[in-house]
Design a protein around this motif. Structure first.
Motif, PDB file in Angstrom:
ATOM      1  N   ASN A 297       0.857  -1.179   0.000  1.00  0.00           N
ATOM      2  CA  ASN A 297       0.000   0.000   0.000  1.00  0.00           C
ATOM      3  C   ASN A 297       0.894   1.231   0.000  1.00  0.00           C
ATOM      4  O   ASN A 297       2.112   1.143   0.183  1.00  0.00           O
ATOM      5  CB  ASN A 297      -0.979  -0.017   1.170  1.00  0.00           C
ATOM      6  N   ILE A 301       5.529   1.923   0.804  1.00  0.00           N
ATOM      7  CA  ILE A 301       6.447   1.872  -0.339  1.00  0.00           C
ATOM      8  C   ILE A 301       7.800   2.457   0.027  1.00  0.00           C
ATOM      9  O   ILE A 301       7.939   3.246   0.963  1.00  0.00           O
ATOM     10  CB  ILE A 301       5.874   2.621  -1.558  1.00  0.00           C
ATOM     11  N   PHE A 309      -0.039  -3.020  -6.949  1.00  0.00           N
ATOM     12  CA  PHE A 309      -0.797  -2.010  -6.200  1.00  0.00           C
ATOM     13  C   PHE A 309      -2.284  -2.155  -6.492  1.00  0.00           C
ATOM     14  O   PHE A 309      -2.720  -2.045  -7.639  1.00  0.00           O
ATOM     15  CB  PHE A 309      -0.306  -0.623  -6.607  1.00  0.00           C
ATOM     16  N   CYS A 311      -5.976  -0.564  -5.814  1.00  0.00           N
ATOM     17  CA  CYS A 311      -6.430   0.781  -5.463  1.00  0.00           C
ATOM     18  C   CYS A 311      -7.764   1.073  -6.141  1.00  0.00           C
ATOM     19  O   CYS A 311      -8.264   0.268  -6.937  1.00  0.00           O
ATOM     20  CB  CYS A 311      -5.386   1.820  -5.901  1.00  0.00           C
ATOM     21  N   ASP A 330      -5.602   4.322  -1.932  1.00  0.00           N
ATOM     22  CA  ASP A 330      -5.901   3.063  -1.227  1.00  0.00           C
ATOM     23  C   ASP A 330      -6.190   3.318   0.244  1.00  0.00           C
ATOM     24  O   ASP A 330      -6.194   2.388   1.055  1.00  0.00           O
ATOM     25  CB  ASP A 330      -4.754   2.064  -1.397  1.00  0.00           C
TER      26      ASP A 330
END
Length: 774
Positions: A297, A301, A309, A311, A330
């Motif tokens: 998420n 990162i 990812f 989202c 997200d």
């Protein structure tokens, strides 16, 4: 009409059919029989996905169960439908329906499926009729019982037992995959690598014109079941490819998750035994391997990482011809300053209020090149998963010590890069939606304008508000977007060999007569030759004409005809029609071989037949002509073999290919069967590229990727010639001011070419193509 749905009971079905039709049973079917006024009736037990044949014609296969043999597999028969008849039938047929077919022909079944040895073929032409009696509520239970009683019991092959040239059913765990992408042709392609408990790996390359017919894989670790996958051997390794009737089921690979299949077909079987196989694979996969690309998420990162990812899309906008903006979130916050792309308010699609409210939670993802089409199709509000997304760091000012995160989905499909839309019922979507609903948006609310506002400390603006993006490139990079731009002056003073990304203008190009740029390239020895003038081949072609050898009129896989051309000096032309399973095909699907024909005769025949091979008789064999002559003619295109690298075989070598169920008379397959190294049509041009720091000459050797025009057809198609002239006029407009020339962004590589005893420095353009809007 060819297809009619009858609203009658089974008991009244016979009275609803035309009076002249008489029923025929399976036991009475014979090859060569007359079935003009006959019909066959059965219950639909299996229907396969609608597919396209090599000639583009629709194909649909269904299996009917004769009611008199409802408990016997031999009582089932394959029904093959073609063209519009296939498309219409696929829309209305359902499992358990009663189907009546009339106007059919018979052929031997090529499938080893235990069904009837013959199959019914329904051509898309007058005289073929289908009557469908849908199952009623009263008969539904009985129909389903019939279907279940004959449902095939599939055998699944472990990956370590696969053999080339077979069609198999198998299960596996997805170790790597590429989401569906547009292939070089018109189909979509998906590459899937699977493993099983035998620790054997199988790479499958799957094609279909419809993305819904490809496996619905969302992450590594998913379980797949493939039916009717063709296995072939290449370079000592097994590969899987799509085959007629290919179908797939996909399952979440999480241990304990519901065993719910994601399917590519309306009808499929799934038993308790299948469920156990899925659960066993889940447990094995959980113990033996993990995802090689982390799912992350935004809050977790790290700079320069690549990650998957999941989202929600809240906004999108087109930025230029080779990239696209996606605004996503997200529910977590990126811990590093990230780049915001400034676009015109009218270009941004999405709820402006929500976009502004989520300003500090969304990130801007720039999607490049071949992923742009998918990004454009996404609906705002949908839940998506991006694979191998790059959190790239960059200093936007040369002397600045602050690095910013840029989120890039680079072009190409390397490392599984791509985008997939997740369904609303997906487990990850349900979890993400629940989390997003728990976020207190008041904490992040903002009343500022969402576009082109004064940036906060952790944001900068890029894109159309940035000077570096004012002049867009007319080319698109198909890979390696992580390369930084290098100046021409730096390239000229760098070591060799190297690869570079440059941004320059086209100062001049050669040849000016564009048709002269088309050459023939050998992929093995890299030799180039001019494309011959076919009008010069008459002497060589007619030299093959001899009095027909009777022994060669009975080739096992051919039917031969001799034409004695009167008033032409007793010239003979022999045509050999290649058969499939001892049967002639329709002309548009047929391969023929010709002895003694002229260029004009071959060109006329090539308009009717799939392909033509010029041959000659030597003793007791048919052989190819000298390779200075095209070995294969298809439409207006001639195909040549390399005289240096080829090892031609005699014509009987085609027999194996003619007996393959799914083989097509395509140049590559025929060349391989005949021991020919196929020469490729390519564009060969020299571009002088100048970026203001220097100029260099770079070769373009292109099979059709750069111009998106097939080099093989440029010599015979006026439309393609006009398109190429238009493109070159855009790259270097006549009498244009040098400062007004468009920018080209491309990859080049430096290398040495030996010329006698000396080495010559050369540069070549690669992985670059013209933008669609040029």
């Amino acid at each position: 009409m060819p297809i009619e749905v009858l609203k009658v009971s089974l008991r009244g079905l016979k009275n609803a059919l035309p009076k002249h039709l008489q029923k025929v049973d399976l036991k009475d079917l014979r090859l060569g029989g007359d079935y003009t006024d006959k019909y066959f009736q059965g219950a639909v037990v299996i229907s396969y996905p609608l597919t396209k044949l090599g000639n583009g014609k629709a194909f649909f296969k269904t299996v009917l169960q004769e009611s008199e043999n409802s408990c016997s597999r031999i009582g089932t028969i394959n029904i093959l439908l073609f063209g519009k008849l296939a498309e219409d039938c696929e829309k209305v047929i359902h499992q358990g329906d009663t189907m009546v077919v009339a106007g059919f022909s018979l052929s031997k079944s090529a499938s080893e499926d235990g069904r009837h040895c013959l199959q019914l073929k329904m051509p898309d032409e007058a005289g073929s009729s289908i009557y469908i009696c849908p199952k009623s509520r009263r008969t539904a239970v009985a129909s389903e019982t019939v279907a279940m009683s004959v449902a095939p019991k599939y055998t699944y092959t472990p990956l370590n037992h696969l053999k080339g040239g077979t069609v198999v059913n198998l299960y596996g765990v997805v170790k790597f995959f590429k989401p569906p992408y547009v292939s070089k042709g018109t189909d979509y392609c998906s590459v899937v690598t699977i493993v099983d408990q035998s620790d054997t790996k199988l790479v499958c390359t799957l094609f279909n014109a419809n993305t819904d017919a490809l496996p619905k894989i969302y992450k590594n670790g998913d379980i797949v079941r493939f039916h009717r996958l063709k296995v072939q051997e290449f370079n000592g390794q097994m590969q899987g490819i799509t085959n007629n009737g290919f179908a797939a089921l996909t399952f979440d690979g999480t241990v304990g998750a519901p065993v719910v299949p994601r399917t590519t077909t309306k009808l499929f079987t799934f038993t308790d035994e299948d469920k156990k196989i899925v659960e066993d694979l889940r447990i094995w996969a959980a113990r033996n391997f993990s995802n090689s690309v982390p799912a992350a998420n935004l809050s977790s990162i790290q700079p320069q990482m690549f990650f998957d990812f999941t989202c929600q899309l809240v906004g999108k906008a087109k930025t230029d011809g080779s990239s696209y903006l996606l605004k996503v979130w997200d529910g977590t916050k990126c811990p590093f300053p990230s780049v915001k792309v400034c676009v015109k308010e009218d270009d941004l699609e999405g709820d402006r209020v929500l976009i502004n409210q989520l300003k500090n939670l969304t990130v801007d993802v720039i999607v490049y090149d071949n992923h742009v089409q998918m990004a454009e199709s996404l609906k705002v509000g949908s839940f998506i998963r991006m694979y191998s997304l790059h959190a790239k760091t960059q200093r936007l000012e040369e002397k600045s010590e602050v690095s910013y995160i840029q989120f890039h989905l680079h072009g190409g499909t390397g490392y599984g890069r791509g985008i997939t839309v997740l369904p609303e019922n997906h487990r990850d979507v349900k979890e993400l939606k629940a989390f997003l609903e728990s976020v207190d948006l008041r904490e992040y609310a903002s009343s500022e304008s969402p576009t082109c506002q004064e940036p906060e400390d952790s944001y900068l603006t890029l894109g159309s508000c940035s000077e570096g993006y004012q002049q867009l490139s007319v080319t698109v990079l198909t890979d390696h977007q992580h390369f930084d731009v290098t100046t021409v002056n730096t390239i000229l003073n760098s070591r060799v060999p190297q690869q570079y990304r440059i941004r320059a203008k086209l100062r001049k190009f050669e040849p000016k007569k564009l048709y002269q740029s088309v050459k023939l390239l050998c992929p093995q020895c890299n030799s180039l030759k001019e494309v011959p003038d076919v009008t010069e081949f008459d002497v060589l072609l007619q030299a093959s004409a001899t009095y027909p050898n009777p022994d060669l009129q009975n080739i096992p896989f051919c039917e031969s005809v001799v034409w004695d051309l009167e008033n032409q000096g007793s010239r003979y032309v022999t045509v050999h029609f290649v058969t499939r399973y001892e049967l002639l095909q329709e002309p548009e699907d047929s391969l023929i071989m010709i002895e003694g024909g002229t260029v004009n005769e071959i060109l006329r025949l090539s308009k009717k037949f799939k392909g033509i091979i010029p041959v000659k008789s030597i003793e007791e064999n048919l052989v190819l002509l000298d390779l200075s002559v095209p070995f294969f003619w298809q439409g207006n295109i001639q195909y040549y073999g390399c005289q240096h690298c080829s090892d031609p075989k005699t014509v009987p070598s085609l027999y194996t290919l003619s007996q393959q169920k799914n083989a097509s008379w395509e140049p590559t397959a025929i060349a391989e069967a005949l021991g020919i190294v196929l020469l490729q049509y390519v564009f060969v041009m020299t571009f002088t590229l100048d970026d203001g720091t220097g100029a260099l000459d770079a070769y373009l050797v292109d099979t059709g990727i750069f111009f998106q025009i097939p080099a093989s057809e440029i010599l015979t198609c006026n439309i393609f010639q006009e398109n190429m002239e238009r493109i070159m006029n855009k790259l270097q407009p006549p009498e244009a001011n040098p400062d007004d020339l468009p920018w080209l962004e491309c990859f080049i590589k430096s290398y040495y070419v030996r010329n006698g005893t000396a080495e010559q420095l050369s540069y070549q353009i690669f992985d670059t193509m013209i933008a669609e809007d040029v």
